[in-house]
Design a protein around this motif. Structure first.
Motif, mmCIF file in Angstrom:
data_model
loop_
_atom_site.group_PDB
_atom_site.id
_atom_site.type_symbol
_atom_site.label_atom_id
_atom_site.label_comp_id
_atom_site.label_asym_id
_atom_site.label_seq_id
_atom_site.Cartn_x
_atom_site.Cartn_y
_atom_site.Cartn_z
ATOM 1 N N ASP A 25 0.834 -1.206 0.000
ATOM 2 C CA ASP A 25 0.000 0.000 0.000
ATOM 3 C C ASP A 25 0.869 1.257 0.000
ATOM 4 O O ASP A 25 0.604 2.212 -0.726
ATOM 5 C CB ASP A 25 -0.936 0.026 1.202
ATOM 6 C CG ASP A 25 -2.089 -0.940 1.083
ATOM 7 O OD1 ASP A 25 -2.384 -1.387 -0.050
ATOM 8 O OD2 ASP A 25 -2.698 -1.263 2.121
ATOM 9 N N HIS A 26 1.896 1.245 0.837
ATOM 10 C CA HIS A 26 2.803 2.390 0.912
ATOM 11 C C HIS A 26 3.483 2.628 -0.444
ATOM 12 O O HIS A 26 3.549 3.773 -0.917
ATOM 13 C CB HIS A 26 3.851 2.157 2.001
ATOM 14 C CG HIS A 26 4.925 3.195 2.030
ATOM 15 N ND1 HIS A 26 4.742 4.424 2.611
ATOM 16 C CD2 HIS A 26 6.180 3.194 1.519
ATOM 17 C CE1 HIS A 26 5.849 5.137 2.468
ATOM 18 N NE2 HIS A 26 6.733 4.405 1.815
ATOM 19 N N GLU A 29 1.021 4.111 -2.938
ATOM 20 C CA GLU A 29 0.660 5.499 -2.650
ATOM 21 C C GLU A 29 1.810 6.469 -2.883
ATOM 22 O O GLU A 29 1.601 7.562 -3.406
ATOM 23 C CB GLU A 29 0.194 5.628 -1.203
ATOM 24 C CG GLU A 29 -1.129 4.967 -0.929
ATOM 25 C CD GLU A 29 -1.480 4.971 0.550
ATOM 26 O OE1 GLU A 29 -0.766 5.630 1.343
ATOM 27 O OE2 GLU A 29 -2.464 4.311 0.914
ATOM 28 N N LYS A 30 3.002 6.100 -2.467
ATOM 29 C CA LYS A 30 4.130 7.036 -2.493
ATOM 30 C C LYS A 30 4.979 6.977 -3.764
ATOM 31 O O LYS A 30 5.613 7.959 -4.116
ATOM 32 C CB LYS A 30 5.053 6.793 -1.293
ATOM 33 C CG LYS A 30 4.370 6.881 0.038
ATOM 34 C CD LYS A 30 3.899 8.282 0.323
ATOM 35 C CE LYS A 30 3.327 8.318 1.730
ATOM 36 N NZ LYS A 30 2.482 9.451 1.966
ATOM 37 N N ALA A 33 1.618 6.358 -7.456
ATOM 38 C CA ALA A 33 0.383 7.120 -7.631
ATOM 39 C C ALA A 33 0.553 8.207 -8.695
ATOM 40 O O ALA A 33 1.572 8.899 -8.748
ATOM 41 C CB ALA A 33 -0.033 7.748 -6.314
#
Length: 73
Positions: A25-26, A29-30, A33
């Motif tokens: 997930d990290h 997102e980072k 994205a």
């Protein structure tokens, strides 16, 4: 099994309890994205670079995977 350990049965599907899911997930997102990649090689290069950065950031890994297991007692 040592006396100071207890086993807990996890639900059959519980990704929120799997530390690697938080890492993915990290990374999404980072590092992924709002990016458009021109090829699959560009995606794998970005993933390799992101994983190398994560490898040396122990605090970030701890914050993503260090669950408070004491709350299960």
């Amino acid at each position: 099994m040592p006396q100071n350990r207890r086993l807990h049965v996890l639900p059959p599907y519980s990704p929120e309890l799997n530390p690697v899911e938080h890492l993915w997930d990290h990374l999404r997102e980072k590092h992924f994205a709002n990016k458009l990649f021109s090829s699959m090689k560009a995606v794998t290069d970005q993933l390799s670079s992101s994983l190398r950065k994560a490898e040396f950031d122990a605090n970030m890994i701890q914050s993503l995977s260090g669950f408070g297991y004491d709350e299960f007692n």
